[in-house]
Design a protein around this motif. Structure first.
Motif, mmCIF file in Angstrom:
data_model
loop_
_atom_site.group_PDB
_atom_site.id
_atom_site.type_symbol
_atom_site.label_atom_id
_atom_site.label_comp_id
_atom_site.label_asym_id
_atom_site.label_seq_id
_atom_site.Cartn_x
_atom_site.Cartn_y
_atom_site.Cartn_z
ATOM 1 N N LEU A 96 7.821 12.121 9.873
ATOM 2 C CA LEU A 96 8.611 13.076 10.648
ATOM 3 C C LEU A 96 8.480 14.517 10.182
ATOM 4 C CD1 LEU A 96 11.996 11.343 11.491
ATOM 5 C CD2 LEU A 96 10.110 11.916 13.005
ATOM 6 N N GLY A 97 8.086 14.742 8.940
ATOM 7 C CA GLY A 97 7.985 16.102 8.433
ATOM 8 C C GLY A 97 7.018 16.965 9.204
ATOM 9 N N ALA B 46 -0.034 16.098 13.175
ATOM 10 C CA ALA B 46 0.458 15.268 12.079
ATOM 11 C C ALA B 46 -0.163 15.790 10.791
ATOM 12 C CB ALA B 46 0.091 13.806 12.289
ATOM 13 N N SER B 47 0.485 15.528 9.672
ATOM 14 C CA SER B 47 -0.063 15.986 8.398
ATOM 15 C C SER B 47 -1.337 15.211 8.078
ATOM 16 C CB SER B 47 0.958 15.798 7.273
ATOM 17 O OG SER B 47 1.130 14.433 6.988
ATOM 18 N N ARG B 48 -2.135 15.797 7.231
ATOM 19 C CA ARG B 48 -3.401 15.170 6.864
ATOM 20 C C ARG B 48 -3.175 13.812 6.202
ATOM 21 N NH1 ARG B 48 -7.090 18.105 2.530
ATOM 22 N NH2 ARG B 48 -5.330 17.458 1.262
ATOM 23 N N ASP B 49 -2.114 13.705 5.422
ATOM 24 C CA ASP B 49 -1.835 12.452 4.723
ATOM 25 C C ASP B 49 -1.322 11.362 5.653
ATOM 26 O OD1 ASP B 49 -2.557 13.698 2.364
ATOM 27 O OD2 ASP B 49 -0.491 14.323 1.927
ATOM 28 N N LYS C 79 -1.696 21.230 5.503
ATOM 29 C CA LYS C 79 -2.938 20.708 6.062
ATOM 30 C C LYS C 79 -2.581 19.700 7.139
ATOM 31 C CE LYS C 79 -5.742 21.572 2.022
ATOM 32 N NZ LYS C 79 -4.841 22.344 1.206
ATOM 33 N N ASN C 80 -2.893 20.053 8.354
ATOM 34 C CA ASN C 80 -2.538 19.233 9.505
ATOM 35 C C ASN C 80 -3.775 18.753 10.228
ATOM 36 O OD1 ASN C 80 0.317 19.543 9.293
ATOM 37 N ND2 ASN C 80 0.087 21.608 10.100
ATOM 38 N N ARG C 81 -3.605 17.714 10.999
ATOM 39 C CA ARG C 81 -4.615 17.220 11.921
ATOM 40 C C ARG C 81 -4.024 17.287 13.318
ATOM 41 N NH1 ARG C 81 -7.437 18.150 8.341
ATOM 42 N NH2 ARG C 81 -8.518 16.710 6.978
ATOM 43 N N TYR C 82 -4.845 17.666 14.266
ATOM 44 C CA TYR C 82 -4.427 17.729 15.662
ATOM 45 C C TYR C 82 -5.218 16.698 16.447
ATOM 46 C CZ TYR C 82 -2.055 22.033 14.490
ATOM 47 O OH TYR C 82 -1.210 22.957 13.927
ATOM 48 N N MET C 83 -4.491 15.858 17.180
ATOM 49 C CA MET C 83 -5.117 14.806 17.968
ATOM 50 C C MET C 83 -4.972 15.151 19.449
ATOM 51 S SD MET C 83 -3.554 11.641 15.814
ATOM 52 C CE MET C 83 -2.197 12.563 15.114
ATOM 53 N N CYS D 136 10.856 3.844 6.384
ATOM 54 C CA CYS D 136 10.144 4.638 5.378
ATOM 55 C C CYS D 136 8.896 5.292 5.985
ATOM 56 C CB CYS D 136 9.762 3.749 4.205
ATOM 57 S SG CYS D 136 9.036 4.633 2.828
ATOM 58 N N GLY D 137 8.172 4.546 6.808
ATOM 59 C CA GLY D 137 7.002 5.107 7.480
ATOM 60 C C GLY D 137 7.370 6.215 8.449
#
Length: 112
Positions: free
Chosen positions: A55-56, A74-77, A5-9, A49-50
């Motif tokens: 990066l995944g 970027a991932s949804r999370d 589940k990704n978000r596109y900006m 850590c952030g």
């Protein structure tokens, strides 16, 4: 089977009006430059850590150097962290810039 589940900006990159810039030095936008600026901002503001958690799925999918529009995945999370880091980017290469969010895919629940 679970899909990612990704978000596109969709972001617009413009020259920072508050900074002095010579007309001979235009913004050089490329996927590499934008990606490096975003990753540096995540590292600076959210630490290793952030950065590692982002990066995944973080990827600059499209950059148009003429219209100054780019698409970032970027991932949804992690998309809120990535978006926060993007707003804190102050330069791409040596050129002072400001990112402007034009659109964000998926259902968005902004809590102000």
């Amino acid at each position: 089977m679970v899909g990612f589940k990704n978000r596109y900006m969709v972001m617009e990159v413009s020259v920072d009006p508050n900074k002095d810039i010579s007309k001979d030095d235009p913004i050089i936008l490329s996927q590499h430059n934008v990606s490096k600026a975003i990753k540096d901002s995540i590292l600076l503001n959210f630490g290793e850590c952030g950065l590692a958690s982002s990066l995944g799925s973080l990827q600059v999918k499209y950059v148009n150097p003429i219209t100054k529009v780019c698409i970032i995945r970027a991932s949804r999370d992690e998309h809120q962290k990535v978006l926060a880091a993007i707003t804190m980017v102050r330069s791409v290469g040596n050129c002072p810039v400001v990112f402007n969010l034009l659109d964000l895919s998926g259902p968005v629940n902004l809590q102000l």
